[in-house]
Design a protein around this motif. Structure first.
Motif, mmCIF file in Angstrom:
data_model
loop_
_atom_site.group_PDB
_atom_site.id
_atom_site.type_symbol
_atom_site.label_atom_id
_atom_site.label_comp_id
_atom_site.label_asym_id
_atom_site.label_seq_id
_atom_site.Cartn_x
_atom_site.Cartn_y
_atom_site.Cartn_z
ATOM 1 N N PRO A 272 0.814 -1.231 0.000
ATOM 2 C CA PRO A 272 0.000 0.000 0.000
ATOM 3 C C PRO A 272 0.840 1.272 0.000
ATOM 4 O O PRO A 272 0.504 2.248 -0.690
ATOM 5 C CB PRO A 272 -0.825 -0.126 1.285
ATOM 6 N N THR A 273 1.947 1.243 0.764
ATOM 7 C CA THR A 273 2.823 2.412 0.798
ATOM 8 C C THR A 273 3.563 2.569 -0.525
ATOM 9 O O THR A 273 3.696 3.682 -1.058
ATOM 10 C CB THR A 273 3.847 2.293 1.948
ATOM 11 N N TRP A 274 4.047 1.428 -1.068
ATOM 12 C CA TRP A 274 4.833 1.472 -2.302
ATOM 13 C C TRP A 274 4.035 2.038 -3.479
ATOM 14 O O TRP A 274 4.555 2.814 -4.276
ATOM 15 C CB TRP A 274 5.347 0.067 -2.635
ATOM 16 N N ILE A 275 2.756 1.685 -3.550
ATOM 17 C CA ILE A 275 1.920 2.141 -4.663
ATOM 18 C C ILE A 275 1.880 3.666 -4.740
ATOM 19 O O ILE A 275 1.840 4.258 -5.825
ATOM 20 C CB ILE A 275 0.490 1.568 -4.532
ATOM 21 N N THR B 23 -1.061 -5.048 -12.222
ATOM 22 C CA THR B 23 -1.262 -6.169 -11.302
ATOM 23 C C THR B 23 -0.035 -6.297 -10.416
ATOM 24 O O THR B 23 1.098 -6.038 -10.849
ATOM 25 C CB THR B 23 -1.470 -7.495 -12.059
ATOM 26 N N ILE B 24 -0.264 -6.695 -9.178
ATOM 27 C CA ILE B 24 0.822 -6.967 -8.239
ATOM 28 C C ILE B 24 0.603 -8.367 -7.691
ATOM 29 O O ILE B 24 -0.447 -8.665 -7.118
ATOM 30 C CB ILE B 24 0.847 -5.942 -7.094
ATOM 31 N N ASP B 25 1.586 -9.239 -7.910
ATOM 32 C CA ASP B 25 1.467 -10.608 -7.414
ATOM 33 C C ASP B 25 2.856 -11.156 -7.115
ATOM 34 O O ASP B 25 3.858 -10.445 -7.188
ATOM 35 C CB ASP B 25 0.723 -11.501 -8.422
ATOM 36 N N ARG B 26 2.903 -12.436 -6.749
ATOM 37 C CA ARG B 26 4.170 -13.069 -6.436
ATOM 38 C C ARG B 26 4.841 -13.606 -7.698
ATOM 39 O O ARG B 26 4.180 -13.973 -8.648
ATOM 40 C CB ARG B 26 3.937 -14.249 -5.478
#
Length: 312
Positions: free
Chosen positions: A267-270, A283-286
């Motif tokens: 959340p902070t990085w976004i 998209t953000i995933d592993r």
């Protein structure tokens, strides 16, 4: 704690002075799916053939529970080889019953199980059809049935998903997982990471005949699966390289992939993404097993220290 059924210790095999497999060690436990993963030519099939006694390893040992000899007792093992091969002019049911007889499995029970599996795999009514009349995928299903007809303690599958359509792949995945849940020890060799990621419990990733990653699926994901952010839009890679927690940036046309630190707070990085960025999709995933696999196969480090792809 699951019971270890098979132990492979320091297995080694060479051809014409070229080492194909070196110092490979792993175990296969009851009720669990163990996957040997790696690119073509990594040594997966050589490892399995050495275990099965199809070829003699130069070094190491293969121990099957209390079996007094090197290797595995064939009557307790089901084996689907990479090179498929059934008697083409023989009826499916006769082929399956022949394999059951080789394992001293009761004929009546084998026939009943075969009919159930033919129905489950969409081959109902094909029991009297010869193998040569089947499609490649159907023949593979028949050979899979032949490998499990005798209720083996250990099931060895060499590239079981190769040549199967997505629906058949799902059927195989479900059956493999069900067999493991019922207590069968399963060893799979494959290069199809996306399928293995869904069913495997333990992983052994080999490259150029050597172990590069070994552990449970949970351990591997925790150690290697950092976050990545994929952005679709017309952006220059340089727009993101100075962002906090970004280890590496790759751009392919309108797609930009940002590999992030393991401990990043999403959340902070976004909030640090530049407002002038063009974002049609994000998209953000592993990082997936496939990406770890590609990183090692191409000897490309996707991540820096602290969770990177490191050679063992």
């Amino acid at each position: 704690m699951q019971q270890t059924l098979l132990s492979v210790e320091k297995l080694g095999k060479s051809y014409k002075n070229k080492q194909i497999v070196k110092d490979i060690s792993f175990s296969v436990k009851r009720g669990m799916v163990t996957a040997i993963l790696g690119p073509n030519g990594a040594g997966k099939s050589t490892t399995i053939r050495s275990m099965m006694g199809i070829m003699q390893p130069d070094e190491g040992s293969v121990k099957y529970q209390d079996y007094p000899k090197h290797g595995v007792p064939h009557e307790k093992v089901g084996y689907l080889p990479e090179e498929r091969g059934l008697y083409k002019n023989v009826k499916i049911m006769d082929v399956i019953l022949y394999f059951a007889d080789l394992k001293d499995y009761p004929k009546k029970k084998a026939k009943s199980r075969a009919l159930d599996y033919l129905k489950k795999f969409g081959l109902e009514g094909k029991d009297k059809v010869s193998v040569e009349e089947l499609s490649k995928g159907m023949a593979q299903k028949a050979q899979f049935i032949a490998s499990i007809i005798h209720e083996p303690e250990l099931l060895i599958l060499d590239e079981p998903f190769s040549g199967l359509d997505p629906v058949s792949q799902d059927v195989f995945k479900q059956e493999i997982r069900q067999l493991a849940d019922n207590g069968t020890a399963i060893l799979i060799s494959s290069h199809q990471m996306n399928l293995i990621e869904e069913i495997a419990d333990d992983l052994l990733l080999i490259h150029k005949g050597k172990t590069v990653i070994k552990g449970s699926m949970e351990e591997v994901k925790e150690q290697y699966s950092n976050y990545k952010c994929t952005i679709i839009g017309e952006n220059e890679a340089s727009l993101f390289t100075s962002l906090p927690s970004v280890q590496n940036v790759e751009r392919d046309g309108s797609k930009t992939v940002l590999y992030l630190d393991k401990d990043v707070h999403i959340p902070t990085w976004i909030s640090h993404i530049p407002k002038e960025s063009s974002i049609q999709e994000m998209t953000i995933d592993r990082i997936s097993l496939h990406e770890i696999f590609v990183g090692i196969a191409t000897e490309k480090n996707l991540m820096k220290s602290g969770g990177g792809v490191n050679h063992a």
